[in-house]
Design a protein around this motif. Structure first.
Motif, PDB file in Angstrom:
ATOM      1  N   HIS A  17       0.794  -1.294  -0.099  1.00  0.00           N
ATOM      2  CA  HIS A  17      -0.014   0.126   0.038  1.00  0.00           C
ATOM      3  C   HIS A  17       1.105   1.121  -0.079  1.00  0.00           C
ATOM      4  CE1 HIS A  17      -3.593  -2.374   0.586  1.00  0.00           C
ATOM      5  NE2 HIS A  17      -2.821  -3.109   1.848  1.00  0.00           N
ATOM      6  N   GLY A  18       0.381   2.403  -0.620  1.00  0.00           N
ATOM      7  CA  GLY A  18       0.977   3.656  -0.296  1.00  0.00           C
ATOM      8  C   GLY A  18       2.179   3.770  -1.669  1.00  0.00           C
ATOM      9  N   GLY A  19       2.897   4.310  -1.498  1.00  0.00           N
ATOM     10  CA  GLY A  19       4.104   4.399  -2.404  1.00  0.00           C
ATOM     11  C   GLY A  19       3.721   5.712  -3.441  1.00  0.00           C
ATOM     12  N   TRP A  20       4.206   5.825  -4.476  1.00  0.00           N
ATOM     13  CA  TRP A  20       4.027   6.764  -5.410  1.00  0.00           C
ATOM     14  C   TRP A  20       3.326   6.153  -6.584  1.00  0.00           C
ATOM     15  CZ3 TRP A  20       9.600   9.175  -5.480  1.00  0.00           C
ATOM     16  CH2 TRP A  20       9.748   9.871  -4.145  1.00  0.00           C
ATOM     17  N   ARG A  21       2.229   6.891  -6.945  1.00  0.00           N
ATOM     18  CA  ARG A  21       1.228   6.483  -8.227  1.00  0.00           C
ATOM     19  C   ARG A  21       1.942   6.887  -9.548  1.00  0.00           C
ATOM     20  NH1 ARG A  21      -3.601   4.564  -8.921  1.00  0.00           N
ATOM     21  NH2 ARG A  21      -3.808   4.906  -6.710  1.00  0.00           N
ATOM     22  N   LEU A  22       2.270   5.632 -10.378  1.00  0.00           N
ATOM     23  CA  LEU A  22       2.919   5.882 -11.664  1.00  0.00           C
ATOM     24  C   LEU A  22       1.615   6.126 -12.628  1.00  0.00           C
ATOM     25  CD1 LEU A  22       4.979   2.924 -11.768  1.00  0.00           C
ATOM     26  CD2 LEU A  22       5.722   5.261 -11.674  1.00  0.00           C
ATOM     27  N   GLY A  40      -1.734   4.359 -15.428  1.00  0.00           N
ATOM     28  CA  GLY A  40      -2.394   2.900 -14.705  1.00  0.00           C
ATOM     29  C   GLY A  40      -1.608   2.032 -14.548  1.00  0.00           C
ATOM     30  N   LEU A  41      -0.147   2.328 -14.254  1.00  0.00           N
ATOM     31  CA  LEU A  41       0.974   1.467 -14.165  1.00  0.00           C
ATOM     32  C   LEU A  41       0.998   1.016 -12.577  1.00  0.00           C
ATOM     33  CD1 LEU A  41       3.797   2.831 -16.574  1.00  0.00           C
ATOM     34  CD2 LEU A  41       2.008   0.886 -17.116  1.00  0.00           C
ATOM     35  N   GLY A  42       0.459   1.567 -11.870  1.00  0.00           N
ATOM     36  CA  GLY A  42       0.258   1.182 -10.194  1.00  0.00           C
ATOM     37  C   GLY A  42       1.080   2.051  -9.418  1.00  0.00           C
ATOM     38  N   LEU A  95      24.575  -4.978 -22.496  1.00  0.00           N
ATOM     39  CA  LEU A  95      24.668  -4.414 -21.151  1.00  0.00           C
ATOM     40  C   LEU A  95      23.236  -3.599 -21.109  1.00  0.00           C
ATOM     41  CD1 LEU A  95      28.197  -2.481 -21.400  1.00  0.00           C
ATOM     42  CD2 LEU A  95      27.380  -4.707 -19.944  1.00  0.00           C
ATOM     43  N   THR A  96      22.882  -2.998 -21.908  1.00  0.00           N
ATOM     44  CA  THR A  96      21.340  -2.443 -21.668  1.00  0.00           C
ATOM     45  C   THR A  96      20.339  -3.559 -21.471  1.00  0.00           C
ATOM     46  OG1 THR A  96      21.877  -0.607 -23.373  1.00  0.00           O
ATOM     47  CG2 THR A  96      19.681  -0.914 -22.898  1.00  0.00           C
ATOM     48  N   ALA A  97      20.378  -4.754 -22.084  1.00  0.00           N
ATOM     49  CA  ALA A  97      19.394  -5.763 -21.660  1.00  0.00           C
ATOM     50  C   ALA A  97      19.707  -6.383 -20.073  1.00  0.00           C
ATOM     51  CB  ALA A  97      19.623  -6.895 -22.607  1.00  0.00           C
ATOM     52  N   VAL A  98      20.846  -6.415 -19.671  1.00  0.00           N
ATOM     53  CA  VAL A  98      21.061  -6.739 -18.530  1.00  0.00           C
ATOM     54  C   VAL A  98      20.622  -5.839 -17.439  1.00  0.00           C
ATOM     55  CG1 VAL A  98      22.952  -7.218 -16.816  1.00  0.00           C
ATOM     56  CG2 VAL A  98      23.079  -8.250 -18.994  1.00  0.00           C
ATOM     57  N   VAL A  99      20.708  -4.398 -17.676  1.00  0.00           N
ATOM     58  CA  VAL A  99      20.335  -3.379 -16.650  1.00  0.00           C
ATOM     59  C   VAL A  99      18.888  -3.342 -16.629  1.00  0.00           C
ATOM     60  CG1 VAL A  99      20.204  -1.058 -16.245  1.00  0.00           C
ATOM     61  CG2 VAL A  99      22.357  -2.057 -16.999  1.00  0.00           C
ATOM     62  N   ALA A 100      18.204  -3.564 -17.887  1.00  0.00           N
ATOM     63  CA  ALA A 100      16.768  -3.861 -18.065  1.00  0.00           C
ATOM     64  C   ALA A 100      16.241  -4.953 -17.127  1.00  0.00           C
ATOM     65  CB  ALA A 100      16.376  -3.803 -19.434  1.00  0.00           C
ATOM     66  N   TRP A 101      16.868  -6.081 -17.185  1.00  0.00           N
ATOM     67  CA  TRP A 101      16.362  -7.256 -16.563  1.00  0.00           C
ATOM     68  C   TRP A 101      16.646  -7.070 -15.088  1.00  0.00           C
ATOM     69  CZ3 TRP A 101      19.520 -11.062 -13.971  1.00  0.00           C
ATOM     70  CH2 TRP A 101      18.809 -12.407 -13.682  1.00  0.00           C
ATOM     71  N   LEU A 102      17.480  -6.356 -14.502  1.00  0.00           N
ATOM     72  CA  LEU A 102      17.687  -6.323 -13.141  1.00  0.00           C
ATOM     73  C   LEU A 102      17.103  -5.166 -12.610  1.00  0.00           C
ATOM     74  CD1 LEU A 102      21.890  -6.423 -13.212  1.00  0.00           C
ATOM     75  CD2 LEU A 102      20.267  -8.106 -12.509  1.00  0.00           C
ATOM     76  N   ALA A 103      16.390  -4.298 -13.310  1.00  0.00           N
ATOM     77  CA  ALA A 103      15.695  -3.037 -13.061  1.00  0.00           C
ATOM     78  C   ALA A 103      14.181  -3.510 -12.798  1.00  0.00           C
ATOM     79  CB  ALA A 103      15.705  -1.999 -13.846  1.00  0.00           C
ATOM     80  N   VAL A 104      13.755  -4.757 -13.295  1.00  0.00           N
ATOM     81  CA  VAL A 104      12.308  -4.654 -13.052  1.00  0.00           C
ATOM     82  C   VAL A 104      11.863  -5.654 -11.753  1.00  0.00           C
ATOM     83  CG1 VAL A 104      10.524  -6.743 -14.298  1.00  0.00           C
ATOM     84  CG2 VAL A 104      12.117  -5.388 -15.721  1.00  0.00           C
ATOM     85  N   PRO A 105      12.591  -6.276 -11.170  1.00  0.00           N
ATOM     86  CA  PRO A 105      12.137  -7.098  -9.795  1.00  0.00           C
ATOM     87  C   PRO A 105      11.371  -6.119  -8.940  1.00  0.00           C
ATOM     88  CG  PRO A 105      14.155  -8.203 -10.479  1.00  0.00           C
ATOM     89  CD  PRO A 105      14.126  -6.812 -11.141  1.00  0.00           C
ATOM     90  N   GLY A 106      12.121  -4.916  -8.921  1.00  0.00           N
ATOM     91  CA  GLY A 106      11.715  -3.968  -7.484  1.00  0.00           C
ATOM     92  C   GLY A 106      10.314  -3.266  -7.788  1.00  0.00           C
ATOM     93  N   VAL A 107       9.621  -3.235  -9.087  1.00  0.00           N
ATOM     94  CA  VAL A 107       8.594  -2.573  -9.624  1.00  0.00           C
ATOM     95  C   VAL A 107       7.352  -2.862  -8.696  1.00  0.00           C
ATOM     96  CG1 VAL A 107       7.056  -1.990 -11.392  1.00  0.00           C
ATOM     97  CG2 VAL A 107       9.492  -2.432 -11.983  1.00  0.00           C
ATOM     98  N   GLY A 108       6.675  -1.703  -8.282  1.00  0.00           N
ATOM     99  CA  GLY A 108       5.512  -1.776  -7.558  1.00  0.00           C
ATOM    100  C   GLY A 108       4.346  -2.262  -8.313  1.00  0.00           C
ATOM    101  N   ARG A 109       3.285  -2.908  -8.015  1.00  0.00           N
ATOM    102  CA  ARG A 109       2.096  -3.031  -8.966  1.00  0.00           C
ATOM    103  C   ARG A 109       0.727  -2.294  -8.248  1.00  0.00           C
ATOM    104  NH1 ARG A 109       5.802  -5.067 -11.238  1.00  0.00           N
ATOM    105  NH2 ARG A 109       5.843  -6.983 -11.977  1.00  0.00           N
TER     106      ARG A 109
END
Length: 402
Positions: free
Chosen positions: A230-235, A238-240, A388-402
């Motif tokens: 709950h909470g956090g910043w709204r994207l 409609g991205l959560g 390198l861009t693909a690796v950074v993109a893959w690492l940046a996804v797991p912490g995304v809020g829903r």
């Protein structure tokens, strides 16, 4: 011995001669006063009216991106003025407008550098615009493009407001502030980024190390932030929601990518030209090292845009509502700005290599060698930056809020 030579009586037929200036007393071309007709604003307007097709296309593209960004800012103001219940959402969208505004600033720096570099800088030096005054001229040029874009944004926004039913009256102070935001930000970015500065051999290495550290810290912070229940910043769109720590990690990762890109290109060029290189590898490696300062920031911006686009694609799978037209417009501004920034920097680098290319042609280098060198340089750039861009993109996804 010869006696002293006496000057002839009476004036010379050619008129009195002016005393020759002493070379040491000649004024510095970059510091001497410039006439009112050659002030940065007037000269930039003359250059805009007589610009080459490529230069005119760059300025029109900057004006178009500035118009879209200005429209986003005005739309946030209109939502805030339509009702008190929409003020909070408008402020959140206004905060997210800082992302396309930053992209427009980077595009303005690339366009300004391309406008006052190469042969243009040598010609302007004779008119009194030395290295210290070129940033002022570049700032005036991009500010004029920003003002043109702001005017187009105002016309479009006012027309849409007139079509709406019973729109609220907009505050003139807020309207003027948002309209001037894009020209002022782009001009300030040119003044800061293009100012003459002393560099030393380890500057690029230091920036690259700082960028790698910031990138690693950002990715680590994204993974440690977790998903906010709950909470956090709204994207937008409609991205959560997103945790503040995740947003901070994203910002650090994108900043680290921008800082590390020039050093990465220089290191790639160095590795390409070692171990007994042939003519193609040697020319391609030296070109990458020479163009690292110009192409590094645009390449980093494009890589950051790709990372953000992949993250948004993953988040769209869990979106609760479709993306609005303002969100799509902001995404288009970011993508178009990143591509235009890279195109402007590539054209600037090509013109900077024109003297070297003519020298190689004079020495006997055929068009095939120059063409294959360009292909090799592009292939190496894609082969290094793509994974390198693909690796950074893959690492940046797991912490995304829903």
């Amino acid at each position: 011995m010869l006696g002293p030579v006496r000057a002839p009586d009476g004036p010379s037929p050619a008129g009195p001669a002016d005393p020759l200036p002493i070379p040491g007393d000649l004024p510095d071309p970059g510091a001497r006063p410039v006439s009112s007709g050659l002030l940065p604003g007037a000269l930039s307007l003359r250059l805009a009216l007589r610009a080459r097709p490529v230069s005119a296309a760059r300025r029109l593209l900057l004006a178009a991106v500035s118009a879209a960004t200005g429209y986003l800012l005005l739309a946030c103001l209109g939502d805030a003025a339509d009702g008190p219940w929409q003020s909070h959402g408008a402020l959140v969208r206004l905060a997210w407008c800082l992302v396309p505004l930053a992209v427009v600033a980077l595009l303005a720096v690339a366009v300004g550098r391309a406008e006052v570099s190469g042969g243009t800088a040598a010609g302007l030096a004779t008119a009194g615009f030395g290295p210290a005054r070129l940033p002022q001229l570049a700032a005036a040029q991009v500010a004029q493009a920003g003002l043109l874009g702001s005017a187009a944004a105002l016309v479009t926004f006012v027309y849409q407001r007139e079509q709406a039913t019973d729109p609220a009256t907009l505050p003139y102070a807020g309207l003027a502030t948002l309209l001037l935001a894009v020209p002022l930000v782009t001009a300030a970015a040119c003044l800061v980024a293009l100012r003459p500065r002393r560099t030393w051999a380890g500057t690029r290495l230091t920036a690259a190390v700082t960028g790698v550290v910031a990138l690693a810290a950002g990715v680590l912070l994204v993974h440690l932030a977790g998903v906010p229940a709950h909470g956090g910043w709204r994207l937008p769109g409609g991205l959560g929601r997103i945790a503040p720590a995740t947003f901070t990690g994203w910002a650090l990762a994108l900043l680290g990518t921008l800082l590390a890109a020039p050093g990465l290109l220089a290191l790639t060029g160095l590795l390409l030209s070692v171990f007994r290189p042939g003519a193609r590898r040697l020319l391609a490696g030296r070109a990458l090292r020479g163009d690292a300062g110009r192409l590094g920031p645009p390449v980093g911006l494009l890589a950051s845009t790709a990372v953000a686009a992949w993250s948004a694609h993953v988040m769209r799978q869990h979106a609760t509502r479709p993306a609005g037209h303002l969100t799509l417009l902001a995404a288009a501004v970011v993508v178009a700005g990143a591509l235009a920034c890279l195109a402007a920097a590539a054209d600037d680098a090509r013109r900077a290599r024109a003297t070297t290319t003519r020298l190689l042609t004079t020495l006997g280098a055929g068009p095939g060698l120059l063409r294959s060198t360009a292909y090799l340089r592009t292939a190496v750039l894609l082969a290094v930056c793509g994974p390198l861009t693909a690796v950074v993109a893959w690492l940046a996804v797991p912490g995304v809020g829903r």
